[in-house]
Design an enzyme around this catalytic site. Structure first.
Site, PDB file in Angstrom:
ATOM      1  N   ARG A  94       0.842  -1.210   0.000  1.00  9.24           N
ATOM      2  CA  ARG A  94       0.000   0.000   0.000  1.00  9.24           C
ATOM      3  C   ARG A  94       0.876   1.258   0.000  1.00  9.24           C
ATOM      4  O   ARG A  94       0.539   2.260  -0.641  1.00  9.24           O
ATOM      5  CB  ARG A  94      -0.928   0.004   1.217  1.00  9.24           C
ATOM      6  CG  ARG A  94      -1.885   1.191   1.206  1.00  9.24           C
ATOM      7  CD  ARG A  94      -2.911   1.111   2.300  1.00  9.24           C
ATOM      8  NE  ARG A  94      -2.297   1.189   3.618  1.00  9.24           N
ATOM      9  CZ  ARG A  94      -2.964   0.997   4.757  1.00  9.24           C
ATOM     10  NH1 ARG A  94      -4.240   0.692   4.737  1.00  9.24           N
ATOM     11  NH2 ARG A  94      -2.352   1.095   5.912  1.00  9.24           N
TER      12      ARG A  94
ATOM     13  N   ARG B 159       2.845   1.868  15.036  1.00  7.58           N
ATOM     14  CA  ARG B 159       1.400   1.539  15.023  1.00  7.58           C
ATOM     15  C   ARG B 159       1.177   0.113  15.514  1.00  7.58           C
ATOM     16  O   ARG B 159       0.222  -0.159  16.258  1.00  7.58           O
ATOM     17  CB  ARG B 159       0.829   1.704  13.609  1.00  7.58           C
ATOM     18  CG  ARG B 159       0.642   3.175  13.217  1.00  7.58           C
ATOM     19  CD  ARG B 159       0.477   3.356  11.725  1.00  7.58           C
ATOM     20  NE  ARG B 159      -0.652   2.645  11.172  1.00  7.58           N
ATOM     21  CZ  ARG B 159      -0.788   2.373   9.864  1.00  7.58           C
ATOM     22  NH1 ARG B 159       0.144   2.745   9.004  1.00  7.58           N
ATOM     23  NH2 ARG B 159      -1.850   1.745   9.430  1.00  7.58           N
TER      24      ARG B 159
ATOM     25  N   ARG C 141      -0.201   7.361   2.015  1.00  5.00           N
ATOM     26  CA  ARG C 141      -0.595   7.525   3.415  1.00  5.00           C
ATOM     27  C   ARG C 141       0.633   7.846   4.235  1.00  5.00           C
ATOM     28  O   ARG C 141       1.576   7.055   4.287  1.00  5.00           O
ATOM     29  CB  ARG C 141      -1.283   6.261   3.923  1.00  5.00           C
ATOM     30  CG  ARG C 141      -2.704   6.547   4.367  1.00  5.00           C
ATOM     31  CD  ARG C 141      -3.400   5.313   4.828  1.00  5.00           C
ATOM     32  NE  ARG C 141      -3.167   5.039   6.237  1.00  5.00           N
ATOM     33  CZ  ARG C 141      -3.934   4.239   6.939  1.00  5.00           C
ATOM     34  NH1 ARG C 141      -4.972   3.652   6.385  1.00  5.00           N
ATOM     35  NH2 ARG C 141      -3.671   4.022   8.214  1.00  5.00           N
TER      36      ARG C 141
HETATM   37  P1  AP5 Z   1      -7.010  -2.223   5.012  1.00  3.54           P
HETATM   38  O1  AP5 Z   1      -8.352  -2.728   4.678  1.00  3.54           O
HETATM   39  O2  AP5 Z   1      -6.710  -0.784   4.790  1.00  3.54           O
HETATM   40  O3  AP5 Z   1      -6.650  -2.636   6.507  1.00  3.54           O
HETATM   41  P2  AP5 Z   1      -6.996  -1.883   7.859  1.00  3.54           P
HETATM   42  O4  AP5 Z   1      -7.130  -2.939   8.897  1.00  3.54           O
HETATM   43  O5  AP5 Z   1      -8.135  -0.949   7.659  1.00  3.54           O
HETATM   44  O6  AP5 Z   1      -5.615  -1.149   8.036  1.00  3.54           O
HETATM   45  P3  AP5 Z   1      -5.216   0.345   8.336  1.00  3.54           P
HETATM   46  O7  AP5 Z   1      -3.721   0.347   8.157  1.00  3.54           O
HETATM   47  O8  AP5 Z   1      -6.008   1.324   7.561  1.00  3.54           O
HETATM   48  O9  AP5 Z   1      -5.655   0.369   9.835  1.00  3.54           O
HETATM   49  P4  AP5 Z   1      -5.258   1.234  11.016  1.00  3.54           P
HETATM   50  O10 AP5 Z   1      -6.113   0.677  12.080  1.00  3.54           O
HETATM   51  O11 AP5 Z   1      -3.798   1.277  11.290  1.00  3.54           O
HETATM   52  O12 AP5 Z   1      -5.600   2.698  10.483  1.00  3.54           O
HETATM   53  P5  AP5 Z   1      -6.783   3.713  10.770  1.00  3.54           P
HETATM   54  O13 AP5 Z   1      -7.058   4.393   9.493  1.00  3.54           O
HETATM   55  O14 AP5 Z   1      -7.891   3.070  11.512  1.00  3.54           O
HETATM   56  O15 AP5 Z   1      -5.955  -3.136   4.238  1.00  3.54           O
HETATM   57  C1  AP5 Z   1      -4.574  -2.830   4.246  1.00  3.54           C
HETATM   58  C2  AP5 Z   1      -3.995  -3.149   2.840  1.00  3.54           C
HETATM   59  O16 AP5 Z   1      -4.085  -4.551   2.634  1.00  3.54           O
HETATM   60  C3  AP5 Z   1      -4.782  -2.485   1.696  1.00  3.54           C
HETATM   61  O17 AP5 Z   1      -3.876  -2.091   0.698  1.00  3.54           O
HETATM   62  C4  AP5 Z   1      -5.708  -3.607   1.174  1.00  3.54           C
HETATM   63  O18 AP5 Z   1      -5.990  -3.472  -0.187  1.00  3.54           O
HETATM   64  C5  AP5 Z   1      -4.879  -4.843   1.470  1.00  3.54           C
HETATM   65  N1  AP5 Z   1      -5.694  -6.014   1.814  1.00  3.54           N
HETATM   66  C6  AP5 Z   1      -6.815  -6.045   2.569  1.00  3.54           C
HETATM   67  N2  AP5 Z   1      -7.280  -7.306   2.699  1.00  3.54           N
HETATM   68  C7  AP5 Z   1      -6.426  -8.091   1.986  1.00  3.54           C
HETATM   69  C8  AP5 Z   1      -6.372  -9.500   1.737  1.00  3.54           C
HETATM   70  N3  AP5 Z   1      -7.273 -10.349   2.233  1.00  3.54           N
HETATM   71  N4  AP5 Z   1      -5.356  -9.964   0.991  1.00  3.54           N
HETATM   72  C9  AP5 Z   1      -4.401  -9.117   0.482  1.00  3.54           C
HETATM   73  N5  AP5 Z   1      -4.412  -7.762   0.669  1.00  3.54           N
HETATM   74  C10 AP5 Z   1      -5.412  -7.265   1.428  1.00  3.54           C
HETATM   75  O19 AP5 Z   1      -6.090   4.729  11.786  1.00  3.54           O
HETATM   76  C11 AP5 Z   1      -4.998   5.539  11.392  1.00  3.54           C
HETATM   77  C12 AP5 Z   1      -4.562   6.395  12.564  1.00  3.54           C
HETATM   78  O20 AP5 Z   1      -5.654   7.256  12.977  1.00  3.54           O
HETATM   79  C13 AP5 Z   1      -4.186   5.648  13.843  1.00  3.54           C
HETATM   80  O21 AP5 Z   1      -2.841   5.195  13.818  1.00  3.54           O
HETATM   81  C14 AP5 Z   1      -4.407   6.734  14.912  1.00  3.54           C
HETATM   82  O22 AP5 Z   1      -3.374   7.664  14.923  1.00  3.54           O
HETATM   83  C15 AP5 Z   1      -5.665   7.437  14.389  1.00  3.54           C
HETATM   84  N6  AP5 Z   1      -6.891   6.829  14.923  1.00  3.54           N
HETATM   85  C16 AP5 Z   1      -7.869   6.186  14.210  1.00  3.54           C
HETATM   86  N7  AP5 Z   1      -8.838   5.766  15.026  1.00  3.54           N
HETATM   87  C17 AP5 Z   1      -8.484   6.151  16.277  1.00  3.54           C
HETATM   88  C18 AP5 Z   1      -9.072   5.970  17.546  1.00  3.54           C
HETATM   89  N8  AP5 Z   1     -10.233   5.289  17.709  1.00  3.54           N
HETATM   90  N9  AP5 Z   1      -8.431   6.487  18.628  1.00  3.54           N
HETATM   91  C19 AP5 Z   1      -7.272   7.177  18.489  1.00  3.54           C
HETATM   92  N10 AP5 Z   1      -6.651   7.357  17.310  1.00  3.54           N
HETATM   93  C20 AP5 Z   1      -7.255   6.847  16.208  1.00  3.54           C
END
Ligand code: AP5
Length: 192
Positions: A127, A144, A133
């Protein structure tokens, strides 16, 4: 159906939630997307959040609980929701429980998407090449993952203790993972 999706960075929460939204016809609420959109708009909250996201740390709980409470109070969630990225620590889990109790809409299920850590590293590296990102650099991803293990993993046990937790294997093709999730939810798997 009110669903909480749990899983490490790169486990496929966002990918699966987007597909589930289509199949189940309920909103997908991603706190990561809400924060990144606020950052793009240049709001005070968004800019503050961006400095934290770019380090791979968690945005403060008060900001997150206000954001989620506002989102869960909107009319479109009356039919249910898929929560992706919240709660991310025990304080957020307890706050969400209180909010949903007050709204009279408790969570029905928490689904933990469980993926082999080696696959996670490959997915995020891919990604990082394809998308822009700012938190997908090697150093930030490492942080993370650390934050996830220290703060978010205990949330899995929290939902297990409430009898709401189901684990779904997140390795394998995206459509297969979706099938596993729909099967847990006992949703007809034939395309709509
Ligand atoms: P994807 O579907 O994007 O996975 P994801 O679990 O959503 O991963 P993220 O990296 O987006 O999650 P995150 O929890 O770190 O980030 P968030 O945005 O919530 O898939 C990842 C990749 O793999 C993609 O390219 C996809 O195509 C591929 N893929 C998917 N499934 C696949 C499969 N089966 N096979 C092969 N490839 C596949 O948070 C970001 C930041 O925001 C945090 O670090 C924090 O700073 C802040 N934040 C967000 N929520 C909070 C909260 N509640 N409290 C405090 N801070 C927060």
């Amino acid at each position: 159906m009110r669903i909480v999706l749990l899983g490490s960075p790169g486990s496929g929460k966002g990918t699966q939630a987007a597909l589930m939204k289509v199949r189940l016809g309920i909103p997908h609420i991603s706190t990561g997307v809400l924060l990144r959109n606020a950052a793009k708009r240049g709001t005070e909250l968004g800019l503050k959040a961006k400095t934290i996201i770019d380090k791979g740390e968690l945005v403060p709980d008060e900001i997150m609980s206000d954001m989620i409470e506002e989102r869960l109070s909107r009319d479109d969630v009356a039919i249910g929701f898929i929560l992706d990225g919240y709660p991310r620590n025990l304080a957020q889990a307890k706050s969400l429980y209180a909010t949903l109790e007050r709204l009279g809409t408790p969570a029905d299920v928490a689904i933990h998407i469980d993926v082999d850590p080696e696959h996670i590293i490959g997915r995020i590296a891919k990604r990082a090449k394809e998308e822009d990102r700012s938190d997908d650099t090697e150093e930030v991803v490492r942080n993370r993952m650390r934050v996830y293990h220290e703060q978010t993993a205990p949330v899995i046990e929290y939902y297990a203790g409430r009898g709401l937790l189901t684990h779904v294997l997140g390795d394998g093709p995206i459509e297969l993972v979706l099938e596993r999730i729909l099967s847990v939810l006992r949703v007809d798997q034939a395309p709509a």
